[in-house]
Design a protein around this motif. Structure first.
Motif, PDB file in Angstrom:
ATOM      1  N   LEU A   1      37.539  16.474 -32.820  1.00  0.00           N
ATOM      2  CA  LEU A   1      38.805  17.723 -32.039  1.00  0.00           C
ATOM      3  C   LEU A   1      38.476  18.890 -33.350  1.00  0.00           C
ATOM      4  CD1 LEU A   1      40.677  16.975 -29.692  1.00  0.00           C
ATOM      5  CD2 LEU A   1      42.387  16.017 -31.911  1.00  0.00           C
ATOM      6  N   MET A   2      39.378  19.638 -33.159  1.00  0.00           N
ATOM      7  CA  MET A   2      39.504  20.612 -33.640  1.00  0.00           C
ATOM      8  C   MET A   2      41.127  21.217 -32.990  1.00  0.00           C
ATOM      9  SD  MET A   2      36.537  20.988 -35.502  1.00  0.00           S
ATOM     10  CE  MET A   2      37.358  22.437 -35.869  1.00  0.00           C
ATOM     11  N   ILE A   3      41.535  20.867 -34.770  1.00  0.00           N
ATOM     12  CA  ILE A   3      42.960  21.089 -34.246  1.00  0.00           C
ATOM     13  C   ILE A   3      42.947  22.875 -35.663  1.00  0.00           C
ATOM     14  CG2 ILE A   3      43.155  19.244 -33.743  1.00  0.00           C
ATOM     15  CD1 ILE A   3      44.409  18.208 -36.285  1.00  0.00           C
ATOM     16  N   GLY A   4      44.543  22.592 -35.655  1.00  0.00           N
ATOM     17  CA  GLY A   4      44.782  23.862 -36.054  1.00  0.00           C
ATOM     18  C   GLY A   4      46.050  25.484 -36.352  1.00  0.00           C
ATOM     19  N   VAL A   5      46.051  25.382 -36.603  1.00  0.00           N
ATOM     20  CA  VAL A   5      47.717  26.835 -36.605  1.00  0.00           C
ATOM     21  C   VAL A   5      46.979  28.162 -35.501  1.00  0.00           C
ATOM     22  CG1 VAL A   5      49.047  26.218 -38.827  1.00  0.00           C
ATOM     23  CG2 VAL A   5      47.546  28.119 -38.444  1.00  0.00           C
ATOM     24  N   ASN A   6      47.474  29.018 -35.223  1.00  0.00           N
ATOM     25  CA  ASN A   6      46.593  30.059 -34.645  1.00  0.00           C
ATOM     26  C   ASN A   6      45.641  30.927 -35.910  1.00  0.00           C
ATOM     27  OD1 ASN A   6      48.651  30.036 -32.553  1.00  0.00           O
ATOM     28  ND2 ASN A   6      50.374  29.346 -33.108  1.00  0.00           N
ATOM     29  N   GLY A   7      45.036  30.710 -35.042  1.00  0.00           N
ATOM     30  CA  GLY A   7      44.373  32.232 -35.833  1.00  0.00           C
ATOM     31  C   GLY A   7      43.484  31.664 -36.915  1.00  0.00           C
TER      32      GLY A   7
ATOM     33  N   ARG B   1      25.601  12.537 -23.914  1.00  0.00           N
ATOM     34  CA  ARG B   1      25.750  13.239 -24.541  1.00  0.00           C
ATOM     35  C   ARG B   1      25.204  12.912 -26.113  1.00  0.00           C
ATOM     36  NH1 ARG B   1      24.470  19.187 -22.482  1.00  0.00           N
ATOM     37  NH2 ARG B   1      25.336  18.404 -20.674  1.00  0.00           N
ATOM     38  N   ASP B   2      24.875  13.711 -27.186  1.00  0.00           N
ATOM     39  CA  ASP B   2      25.517  13.222 -28.676  1.00  0.00           C
ATOM     40  C   ASP B   2      26.558  13.525 -29.233  1.00  0.00           C
ATOM     41  OD1 ASP B   2      22.855  12.230 -28.911  1.00  0.00           O
ATOM     42  OD2 ASP B   2      22.103  14.212 -28.918  1.00  0.00           O
ATOM     43  N   VAL B   3      26.717  14.470 -28.950  1.00  0.00           N
ATOM     44  CA  VAL B   3      28.144  15.536 -29.988  1.00  0.00           C
ATOM     45  C   VAL B   3      28.735  16.570 -28.620  1.00  0.00           C
ATOM     46  CG1 VAL B   3      29.118  17.112 -31.655  1.00  0.00           C
ATOM     47  CG2 VAL B   3      26.620  15.332 -31.890  1.00  0.00           C
ATOM     48  N   LEU B   4      29.788  15.503 -28.664  1.00  0.00           N
ATOM     49  CA  LEU B   4      31.328  16.881 -27.993  1.00  0.00           C
ATOM     50  C   LEU B   4      32.293  17.052 -28.849  1.00  0.00           C
ATOM     51  CD1 LEU B   4      32.864  17.118 -25.619  1.00  0.00           C
ATOM     52  CD2 LEU B   4      34.427  15.285 -25.310  1.00  0.00           C
ATOM     53  N   ILE B   5      32.755  17.748 -28.881  1.00  0.00           N
ATOM     54  CA  ILE B   5      33.293  19.136 -29.749  1.00  0.00           C
ATOM     55  C   ILE B   5      34.520  19.673 -28.775  1.00  0.00           C
ATOM     56  CG2 ILE B   5      33.783  20.385 -31.739  1.00  0.00           C
ATOM     57  CD1 ILE B   5      30.512  20.945 -31.751  1.00  0.00           C
ATOM     58  N   ILE B   6      35.594  19.379 -29.519  1.00  0.00           N
ATOM     59  CA  ILE B   6      37.211  19.647 -28.064  1.00  0.00           C
ATOM     60  C   ILE B   6      38.179  20.444 -29.210  1.00  0.00           C
ATOM     61  CG2 ILE B   6      38.312  19.239 -26.748  1.00  0.00           C
ATOM     62  CD1 ILE B   6      37.957  16.082 -26.778  1.00  0.00           C
ATOM     63  N   ASP B   7      38.295  21.694 -28.744  1.00  0.00           N
ATOM     64  CA  ASP B   7      38.553  22.905 -28.713  1.00  0.00           C
ATOM     65  C   ASP B   7      40.238  22.389 -28.892  1.00  0.00           C
ATOM     66  OD1 ASP B   7      39.508  24.977 -30.440  1.00  0.00           O
ATOM     67  OD2 ASP B   7      39.213  26.357 -28.872  1.00  0.00           O
ATOM     68  N   THR B   8      41.373  22.425 -29.472  1.00  0.00           N
ATOM     69  CA  THR B   8      42.796  22.770 -29.113  1.00  0.00           C
ATOM     70  C   THR B   8      43.154  24.241 -28.703  1.00  0.00           C
ATOM     71  OG1 THR B   8      43.576  22.014 -31.349  1.00  0.00           O
ATOM     72  CG2 THR B   8      43.004  20.386 -29.416  1.00  0.00           C
ATOM     73  N   ALA B   9      44.954  24.979 -28.793  1.00  0.00           N
ATOM     74  CA  ALA B   9      45.632  25.677 -28.553  1.00  0.00           C
ATOM     75  C   ALA B   9      46.952  25.479 -30.454  1.00  0.00           C
ATOM     76  CB  ALA B   9      46.409  25.717 -27.675  1.00  0.00           C
ATOM     77  N   GLY B  10      46.091  26.817 -30.670  1.00  0.00           N
ATOM     78  CA  GLY B  10      46.775  26.804 -32.153  1.00  0.00           C
ATOM     79  C   GLY B  10      48.123  26.567 -32.041  1.00  0.00           C
ATOM     80  N   ARG B  11      48.915  25.875 -32.651  1.00  0.00           N
ATOM     81  CA  ARG B  11      49.882  25.497 -32.784  1.00  0.00           C
ATOM     82  C   ARG B  11      50.523  25.289 -34.522  1.00  0.00           C
ATOM     83  NH1 ARG B  11      49.605  21.551 -28.862  1.00  0.00           N
ATOM     84  NH2 ARG B  11      47.564  21.746 -28.998  1.00  0.00           N
ATOM     85  N   LEU B  12      51.613  25.519 -34.771  1.00  0.00           N
ATOM     86  CA  LEU B  12      52.557  25.487 -36.014  1.00  0.00           C
ATOM     87  C   LEU B  12      52.897  24.619 -36.424  1.00  0.00           C
ATOM     88  CD1 LEU B  12      54.372  28.962 -36.155  1.00  0.00           C
ATOM     89  CD2 LEU B  12      52.215  29.009 -37.081  1.00  0.00           C
TER      90      LEU B  12
ATOM     91  N   ALA C   1      46.165  21.132 -20.820  1.00  0.00           N
ATOM     92  CA  ALA C   1      45.182  20.432 -21.571  1.00  0.00           C
ATOM     93  C   ALA C   1      44.268  19.205 -22.354  1.00  0.00           C
ATOM     94  CB  ALA C   1      45.980  20.719 -23.644  1.00  0.00           C
ATOM     95  N   SER C   2      45.397  17.355 -21.677  1.00  0.00           N
ATOM     96  CA  SER C   2      45.012  16.597 -22.276  1.00  0.00           C
ATOM     97  C   SER C   2      44.031  16.450 -20.534  1.00  0.00           C
ATOM     98  CB  SER C   2      45.858  15.840 -21.749  1.00  0.00           C
ATOM     99  OG  SER C   2      47.371  15.826 -20.709  1.00  0.00           O
ATOM    100  N   GLY C   3      44.632  16.666 -19.374  1.00  0.00           N
ATOM    101  CA  GLY C   3      43.461  16.128 -18.531  1.00  0.00           C
ATOM    102  C   GLY C   3      41.762  16.589 -19.192  1.00  0.00           C
ATOM    103  N   LEU C   4      42.270  18.042 -19.000  1.00  0.00           N
ATOM    104  CA  LEU C   4      40.704  19.022 -18.914  1.00  0.00           C
ATOM    105  C   LEU C   4      40.261  17.512 -20.255  1.00  0.00           C
ATOM    106  CD1 LEU C   4      39.460  22.404 -20.036  1.00  0.00           C
ATOM    107  CD2 LEU C   4      39.179  20.543 -21.883  1.00  0.00           C
ATOM    108  N   ALA C   5      40.691  17.216 -21.486  1.00  0.00           N
ATOM    109  CA  ALA C   5      39.986  16.657 -22.442  1.00  0.00           C
ATOM    110  C   ALA C   5      40.081  14.857 -22.347  1.00  0.00           C
ATOM    111  CB  ALA C   5      40.869  16.263 -23.989  1.00  0.00           C
ATOM    112  N   PHE C   6      40.512  14.642 -21.062  1.00  0.00           N
ATOM    113  CA  PHE C   6      40.122  13.017 -20.426  1.00  0.00           C
ATOM    114  C   PHE C   6      38.945  13.800 -19.455  1.00  0.00           C
ATOM    115  CE2 PHE C   6      39.945  10.058 -16.598  1.00  0.00           C
ATOM    116  CZ  PHE C   6      39.918   9.531 -17.269  1.00  0.00           C
ATOM    117  N   ASP C   7      38.626  14.767 -18.829  1.00  0.00           N
ATOM    118  CA  ASP C   7      37.317  15.007 -18.204  1.00  0.00           C
ATOM    119  C   ASP C   7      36.238  15.114 -19.198  1.00  0.00           C
ATOM    120  OD1 ASP C   7      39.314  14.860 -15.911  1.00  0.00           O
ATOM    121  OD2 ASP C   7      39.053  16.698 -15.619  1.00  0.00           O
ATOM    122  N   ALA C   8      36.624  16.121 -20.141  1.00  0.00           N
ATOM    123  CA  ALA C   8      35.684  15.694 -20.561  1.00  0.00           C
ATOM    124  C   ALA C   8      34.872  14.917 -21.437  1.00  0.00           C
ATOM    125  CB  ALA C   8      35.400  17.413 -22.520  1.00  0.00           C
TER     126      ALA C   8
END
Length: 387
Positions: free
Chosen positions: A188-194, A267-278, A251-258
């Motif tokens: 799961l990839m997280i972080g602020v905008n940009g 699959r060997d690896v699943l990488i989930i992007d998330t929206a940037g958030r402060l 976004a949570s529904g998409l993560a569930f489906d993925a």
């Protein structure tokens, strides 16, 4: 009788000019097809002003029927530079940080003995370089113990700096191990905008695909259509399947489906992007917590890695990001990006000393090869300006 209409020149500039003698009429020759506009040869990687001017002159000459002037010689494209090794790219990326830091150190230690005033100046320099108070104190304490009241050169100080930085970073320089027993291994990839999440995902996808792993990407930044498109481009480039939904989808529904699809397809690896958030937007952090809860409904052990991407240019603000995201999302490791765009690369040392979280990757450019596993010794030598 009406006055003669003023000339265009007079109307334009408001002054008189000497009359131009009339040009005798020229009997036109038989019309000829206009000379073709000379094709623009394959241009150099960058069109120079001289090249553009030559093309414009040739085009104008063809339009008025005059013989075109020979276009300026087009310089041949430069030979591609020899690919740099990782340390060379790292040193180049950290050049702004190392130049500012070592330049200040050299200014302090120009033909001076090491006394209390010099140590105080050095400590200020190290703190201003975002290395943190603890690291700055450790470096000055080492110099005070070993070199007090003796001549000290800038190189001496850089050697101590590199050794102390490596000592701090050594324990956190840990590769991200993809466990074969957890399939798919969910990141799961997280972080602020940009902060570079989506680009980092693409680079990781390419890295794992090159290792022969089957990769799936989930475009969980549903706030931005551009982020979805960017991830789809990376999917095409790396051969990874991309799970996406229209912009604005949950976004949570998409993560569930993925996660469900990745498990079904083995699959060997699943990488989930998330929206940037402060980190100070509570409602957005609540949404991130919801995504994690939904993932755990499919696989209670997931996400197996929660990576916080940190933009090095944010400096001291990165400390607060690590603190809040760590509490709310259970960060397991860090990726530091954009080290090539700042003189504040020392912030990674302060983060490592304060939080002790594994640093898996660092990025020093936009190319795929500019994201590499973090190595403490290389980083320490590069930021200290040493070979």
């Amino acid at each position: 009788m009406t006055d003669k209409k003023p000339s265009f020149f007079k109307r334009l500039f408001g002054g008189d000019v000497a009359p131009t003698p009339p040009v005798p009429p020229v009997v036109p020759a038989a019309p000829e097809a206009p000379a073709p506009v000379p094709p623009v040869p394959p241009g150099p990687p960058e069109a120079t002003p001289a090249y553009i001017e030559a093309v414009e002159e040739a085009t104008h000459a063809a339009q008025v029927g005059a013989p075109p002037a020979a276009p300026a010689a087009v310089p041949a494209p430069a030979e591609p530079a020899e690919p740099k090794g990782w340390f060379a790219r790292l040193a180049s990326g950290l050049k702004r940080s190392s130049d500012q830091l070592t330049g200040s150190i050299t200014a302090v230690f120009t033909k001076r003995k090491l006394d209390a005033a010099t140590l105080e100046e050095l400590e200020d320099v190290l703190i201003q370089a975002d290395l943190g108070i603890e690291t700055a104190t450790a470096i000055t304490d080492t110099l005070r113990r070993d070199r007090f009241d003796r001549d000290v050169s800038g190189e001496d100080v850089r050697a101590v700096l590199a050794a102390e930085v490596e000592k701090v970073l050594g324990p956190v320089a840990q590769p991200l191990e993809i466990s074969g027993t957890q399939k798919p291994f969910i990141i799961l990839m997280i972080g602020v905008n940009g902060s570079g999440k989506t680009t980092t995902i693409g680079k990781l996808a390419q890295k794992y695909a090159a290792e022969g792993k089957s990769v799936m990407l989930a475009a969980g930044d549903t706030f931005r259509a551009a982020a979805i498109e960017q991830l789809q481009i990376w999917g095409d480039r790396t051969g990874a399947t991309v799970v996406s939904r229209p912009a604005g989808a949950d976004a949570s529904g998409l993560a569930f489906d993925a996660v469900t699809q990745a498990r079904a397809e083995g699959r060997d690896v699943l990488i989930i992007d998330t929206a940037g958030r402060l980190q100070n937007r509570d409602e957005l952090m609540n949404e991130l917590e919801k995504i994690i809860r939904v993932i755990k409904k499919v696989d209670p052990t997931a996400p197996h890695a929660t990576l916080l991407t940190l933009d090095a240019t944010t400096g001291q603000n990165a400390l607060k990001q690590v603190e809040i995201f760590g509490k709310r999302a259970g960060v397991t490791g860090l990726v530091m990006t954009k080290l090539d765009g700042t003189a504040r690369g020392g912030i990674l040392v302060a983060i490592a000393r304060q939080f002790g979280l594994p640093v898996h990757f660092i990025g020093v450019g936009e190319g795929v090869g500019d994201l590499e596993a973090f190595t403490a010794a290389d980083f320490a030598q590069a930021i200290a300006g040493r070979d």
